[in-house]
Design a protein around this motif. Structure first.
Motif, PDB file in Angstrom:
ATOM      1  N   ASP A 141      51.913  42.187  45.074  1.00 20.66           N
ATOM      2  CA  ASP A 141      51.045  41.652  46.117  1.00 20.66           C
ATOM      3  C   ASP A 141      50.059  40.617  45.594  1.00 20.66           C
ATOM      4  O   ASP A 141      49.315  40.025  46.384  1.00 20.66           O
ATOM      5  CB  ASP A 141      50.258  42.792  46.787  1.00 20.66           C
ATOM      6  CG  ASP A 141      51.173  43.738  47.549  1.00 20.66           C
ATOM      7  OD1 ASP A 141      52.208  43.261  48.058  1.00 20.66           O
ATOM      8  OD2 ASP A 141      50.862  44.934  47.613  1.00 20.66           O
ATOM      9  N   HIS A 142      50.036  40.416  44.276  1.00 19.48           N
ATOM     10  CA  HIS A 142      49.095  39.454  43.695  1.00 19.48           C
ATOM     11  C   HIS A 142      49.833  38.518  42.743  1.00 19.48           C
ATOM     12  O   HIS A 142      50.106  38.866  41.595  1.00 19.48           O
ATOM     13  CB  HIS A 142      47.969  40.180  42.956  1.00 19.48           C
ATOM     14  CG  HIS A 142      47.080  40.964  43.852  1.00 19.48           C
ATOM     15  ND1 HIS A 142      47.402  42.224  44.300  1.00 19.48           N
ATOM     16  CD2 HIS A 142      45.886  40.651  44.426  1.00 19.48           C
ATOM     17  CE1 HIS A 142      46.439  42.666  45.089  1.00 19.48           C
ATOM     18  NE2 HIS A 142      45.507  41.729  45.179  1.00 19.48           N
ATOM     19  N   ILE A 143      50.160  37.349  43.255  1.00 16.79           N
ATOM     20  CA  ILE A 143      50.863  36.350  42.460  1.00 16.79           C
ATOM     21  C   ILE A 143      50.071  35.050  42.509  1.00 16.79           C
ATOM     22  O   ILE A 143      49.901  34.455  43.569  1.00 16.79           O
ATOM     23  CB  ILE A 143      52.290  36.085  42.988  1.00 16.79           C
ATOM     24  CG1 ILE A 143      53.107  37.378  42.977  1.00 16.79           C
ATOM     25  CG2 ILE A 143      52.972  35.014  42.158  1.00 16.79           C
ATOM     26  CD1 ILE A 143      54.512  37.211  43.525  1.00 16.79           C
ATOM     27  N   GLY A 144      49.556  34.628  41.382  1.00 20.31           N
ATOM     28  CA  GLY A 144      48.850  33.363  41.297  1.00 20.31           C
ATOM     29  C   GLY A 144      49.699  32.357  40.554  1.00 20.31           C
ATOM     30  O   GLY A 144      50.570  32.726  39.780  1.00 20.31           O
ATOM     31  N   VAL A 145      49.476  31.067  40.803  1.00 20.73           N
ATOM     32  CA  VAL A 145      50.259  30.035  40.131  1.00 20.73           C
ATOM     33  C   VAL A 145      49.341  28.978  39.529  1.00 20.73           C
ATOM     34  O   VAL A 145      48.310  28.633  40.104  1.00 20.73           O
ATOM     35  CB  VAL A 145      51.275  29.373  41.091  1.00 20.73           C
ATOM     36  CG1 VAL A 145      52.320  30.371  41.526  1.00 20.73           C
ATOM     37  CG2 VAL A 145      50.598  28.761  42.289  1.00 20.73           C
ATOM     38  N   LYS A 146      49.754  28.491  38.351  1.00 15.59           N
ATOM     39  CA  LYS A 146      48.972  27.463  37.671  1.00 15.59           C
ATOM     40  C   LYS A 146      49.928  26.484  37.023  1.00 15.59           C
ATOM     41  O   LYS A 146      50.887  26.888  36.378  1.00 15.59           O
ATOM     42  CB  LYS A 146      48.064  28.095  36.611  1.00 15.59           C
ATOM     43  CG  LYS A 146      47.218  27.081  35.842  1.00 15.59           C
ATOM     44  CD  LYS A 146      46.338  27.790  34.818  1.00 15.59           C
ATOM     45  CE  LYS A 146      45.489  26.792  34.036  1.00 15.59           C
ATOM     46  NZ  LYS A 146      44.637  27.465  33.048  1.00 15.59           N
ATOM     47  N   GLY A 147      49.680  25.194  37.198  1.00 13.29           N
ATOM     48  CA  GLY A 147      50.583  24.222  36.607  1.00 13.29           C
ATOM     49  C   GLY A 147      49.946  22.857  36.490  1.00 13.29           C
ATOM     50  O   GLY A 147      48.946  22.554  37.162  1.00 13.29           O
ATOM     51  N   SER A 148      50.531  22.018  35.635  1.00 15.07           N
ATOM     52  CA  SER A 148      50.007  20.677  35.417  1.00 15.07           C
ATOM     53  C   SER A 148      51.086  19.634  35.648  1.00 15.07           C
ATOM     54  O   SER A 148      52.265  19.870  35.399  1.00 15.07           O
ATOM     55  CB  SER A 148      49.467  20.545  33.987  1.00 15.07           C
ATOM     56  OG  SER A 148      50.491  20.791  33.048  1.00 15.07           O
ATOM     57  N   SER A 149      50.671  18.478  36.166  1.00 13.90           N
ATOM     58  CA  SER A 149      51.559  17.339  36.390  1.00 13.90           C
ATOM     59  C   SER A 149      52.686  17.738  37.350  1.00 13.90           C
ATOM     60  O   SER A 149      52.422  18.194  38.455  1.00 13.90           O
ATOM     61  CB  SER A 149      52.097  16.824  35.053  1.00 13.90           C
ATOM     62  OG  SER A 149      52.727  15.573  35.205  1.00 13.90           O
ATOM     63  N   ALA A 150      53.952  17.594  36.932  1.00 12.96           N
ATOM     64  CA  ALA A 150      55.052  18.035  37.799  1.00 12.96           C
ATOM     65  C   ALA A 150      54.922  19.523  38.093  1.00 12.96           C
ATOM     66  O   ALA A 150      55.279  19.993  39.176  1.00 12.96           O
ATOM     67  CB  ALA A 150      56.395  17.743  37.135  1.00 12.96           C
ATOM     68  N   GLY A 151      54.403  20.275  37.118  1.00 11.63           N
ATOM     69  CA  GLY A 151      54.155  21.691  37.343  1.00 11.63           C
ATOM     70  C   GLY A 151      53.080  21.917  38.393  1.00 11.63           C
ATOM     71  O   GLY A 151      53.143  22.846  39.182  1.00 11.63           O
ATOM     72  N   GLY A 152      52.060  21.049  38.401  1.00  9.10           N
ATOM     73  CA  GLY A 152      51.030  21.129  39.429  1.00  9.10           C
ATOM     74  C   GLY A 152      51.602  20.869  40.808  1.00  9.10           C
ATOM     75  O   GLY A 152      51.218  21.508  41.786  1.00  9.10           O
ATOM     76  N   HIS A 153      52.546  19.922  40.873  1.00 14.86           N
ATOM     77  CA  HIS A 153      53.220  19.632  42.144  1.00 14.86           C
ATOM     78  C   HIS A 153      53.956  20.861  42.655  1.00 14.86           C
ATOM     79  O   HIS A 153      53.811  21.261  43.816  1.00 14.86           O
ATOM     80  CB  HIS A 153      54.202  18.475  41.956  1.00 14.86           C
ATOM     81  CG  HIS A 153      55.274  18.412  42.990  1.00 14.86           C
ATOM     82  ND1 HIS A 153      56.605  18.614  42.695  1.00 14.86           N
ATOM     83  CD2 HIS A 153      55.215  18.227  44.326  1.00 14.86           C
ATOM     84  CE1 HIS A 153      57.315  18.527  43.800  1.00 14.86           C
ATOM     85  NE2 HIS A 153      56.502  18.286  44.808  1.00 14.86           N
ATOM     86  N   LEU A 154      54.758  21.487  41.787  1.00 14.12           N
ATOM     87  CA  LEU A 154      55.557  22.639  42.214  1.00 14.12           C
ATOM     88  C   LEU A 154      54.679  23.838  42.547  1.00 14.12           C
ATOM     89  O   LEU A 154      54.967  24.590  43.490  1.00 14.12           O
ATOM     90  CB  LEU A 154      56.590  22.982  41.147  1.00 14.12           C
ATOM     91  CG  LEU A 154      57.700  21.935  40.980  1.00 14.12           C
ATOM     92  CD1 LEU A 154      58.539  22.222  39.740  1.00 14.12           C
ATOM     93  CD2 LEU A 154      58.585  21.875  42.215  1.00 14.12           C
ATOM     94  N   CYS A 155      53.590  24.018  41.810  1.00 13.06           N
ATOM     95  CA  CYS A 155      52.666  25.111  42.131  1.00 13.06           C
ATOM     96  C   CYS A 155      51.998  24.859  43.488  1.00 13.06           C
ATOM     97  O   CYS A 155      51.867  25.772  44.302  1.00 13.06           O
ATOM     98  CB  CYS A 155      51.599  25.233  41.050  1.00 13.06           C
ATOM     99  SG  CYS A 155      52.148  26.109  39.576  1.00 13.06           S
ATOM    100  N   SER A 156      51.578  23.616  43.705  1.00 12.65           N
ATOM    101  CA  SER A 156      50.968  23.277  44.992  1.00 12.65           C
ATOM    102  C   SER A 156      51.951  23.521  46.122  1.00 12.65           C
ATOM    103  O   SER A 156      51.588  24.030  47.195  1.00 12.65           O
ATOM    104  CB  SER A 156      50.526  21.814  45.004  1.00 12.65           C
ATOM    105  OG  SER A 156      49.493  21.580  44.078  1.00 12.65           O
ATOM    106  N   LEU A 157      53.203  23.156  45.893  1.00 16.48           N
ATOM    107  CA  LEU A 157      54.233  23.331  46.912  1.00 16.48           C
ATOM    108  C   LEU A 157      54.485  24.810  47.189  1.00 16.48           C
ATOM    109  O   LEU A 157      54.670  25.220  48.338  1.00 16.48           O
ATOM    110  CB  LEU A 157      55.513  22.635  46.470  1.00 16.48           C
ATOM    111  CG  LEU A 157      56.567  22.340  47.536  1.00 16.48           C
ATOM    112  CD1 LEU A 157      55.974  21.562  48.694  1.00 16.48           C
ATOM    113  CD2 LEU A 157      57.714  21.571  46.918  1.00 16.48           C
TER     114      LEU A 157
END
Length: 331
Positions: A141-157
């Motif tokens: 029930d608790h999933i957080g995401v963190k990413g940078s650049s292309a990873g930031g794009h996919l995390c945002s998505l």
């Protein structure tokens, strides 16, 4: 309260074999000394493609009863020059404290697959975690995401398109489970592909951006429908999870306007959103001790329930990052 799983999605995992490589053997030794159990090369998409596998780092002694998922994505223009093992030392260090478990995830790159295969992989990885939550003692029930650049794009998505059927995909054995996440840390991620991400010395938009063309299969003008569908901005709604966005104001690879756009859209929708500018910072400036500290506070707040007021004061880019910015951004 429950410990968390930090899910790390990296660009490529080229090193895969049935036998443990020497680097993996060394990592297992380091993990053992730190009280961390490691499970390499776990397939999440129902095949043996090494790019569609995860490495799992589990604390042998947890401070809570279960572990929950947080998700980290790192990548270089959706092409990648690192593998899952490149995150192993940090993963072990995180897991050893007992608050978090870590999953390092590979996904297909643009030399193998165009949009939307990358987000299909990421969503399948989230569902895989939920599908194995009981076995791995994770809090699904608790999933957080963190990413940078292309990873930031996919995390945002992942954050804005939770359970959006059109880009959910059908990979893996857990297609009935949700791909929603609990919170997002977005570092310099592209948010709107209907516009140029970069500009030339005369401040004219660079339409033929190799990274974007590799992802979409053409320029954003030629592939307008794909550009819209690949943009996290497209899916912003009031039920999206809290966001923390960190972006250099002098970023030449992904213009700072992307950070302002996603922040404004989320706030307008009523979603908790924080923006930390890195003054004078280029694309690599997001790797900063101060923003790392604030990111951790953000994750702890929304995943562990630790009360915190996150400082959103602008951070000055590190001097050495400023010097290297042009080199990094023109590669």
């Amino acid at each position: 309260m429950k410990p968390l799983l930090l899910l790390a999605l990296l660009v490529i995992p080229p090193c895969f074999s049935q036998e443990l490589s020497e680097p993996k053997k060394k990592l297992l030794e380091a993990a053992e000394k730190s009280g961390v159990e490691v499970r390499f090369d776990q397939p999440y998409a129902g095949n043996r493609n090494p790019k569609q596998m995860v490495d799992v780092y589990l604390p042998k002694k947890t401070r809570w009863r279960q572990a929950a998922p947080c998700h980290r994505l790192h990548s270089w223009r959706w092409l990648g020059q690192c593998d899952r093992l490149g995150y192993a030392s940090e993963a072990i260090n995180i897991a050893r404290h007992g608050h978090y478990a870590v999953v390092a995830v590979g996904y297909r790159l643009t030399n193998e697959a165009h949009w939307p295969e990358q987000i299909y992989d990421c969503k399948a990885a989230i569902r895989w975690i939920r599908g194995h939550a009981r076995e791995l003692n994770l809090d699904a029930d608790h999933i957080g995401v963190k990413g940078s650049s292309a990873g930031g794009h996919l995390c945002s998505l992942l954050g804005t398109s939770g359970d959006v059927k059109e880009i959910e995909g059908g990979l893996g054995s857990f297609t009935t489970l949700s791909s929603r996440v609990t919170c997002v840390v977005n570092q310099c991620g592209p948010e709107d592909f209907t516009k140029a991400l970069m500009f030339d010395k005369d401040k004219q938009p660079i339409i033929k951006d190799p990274a974007v063309m590799g992802l979409l299969g053409g320029t954003y003008e030629e592939k307008h429908a794909e550009a819209v569908a690949a943009s996290p901005l497209t899916y912003v709604t009031r039920d999206d999870p809290p966001f923390l966005t960190i972006h250099g104001t002098a970023d030449k690879r992904v213009d700072f306007a992307n950070a302002g756009a996603i922040h404004a859209a989320l706030q307008k929708a009523g979603v908790p959103s924080l923006l930390i500018p890195i003054t004078g910072g280029g694309h690599g400036s997001v790797y900063h001790p101060e923003t790392d500290k604030r990111s951790q506070q953000f994750l702890d707040k929304y995943l562990l329930g630790v009360p915190a007021e996150i400082d959103v004061t602008a951070v000055t880019a590190l001097p050495e990052v400023k010097k290297e910015a042009k080199k990094v951004e023109t590669k």
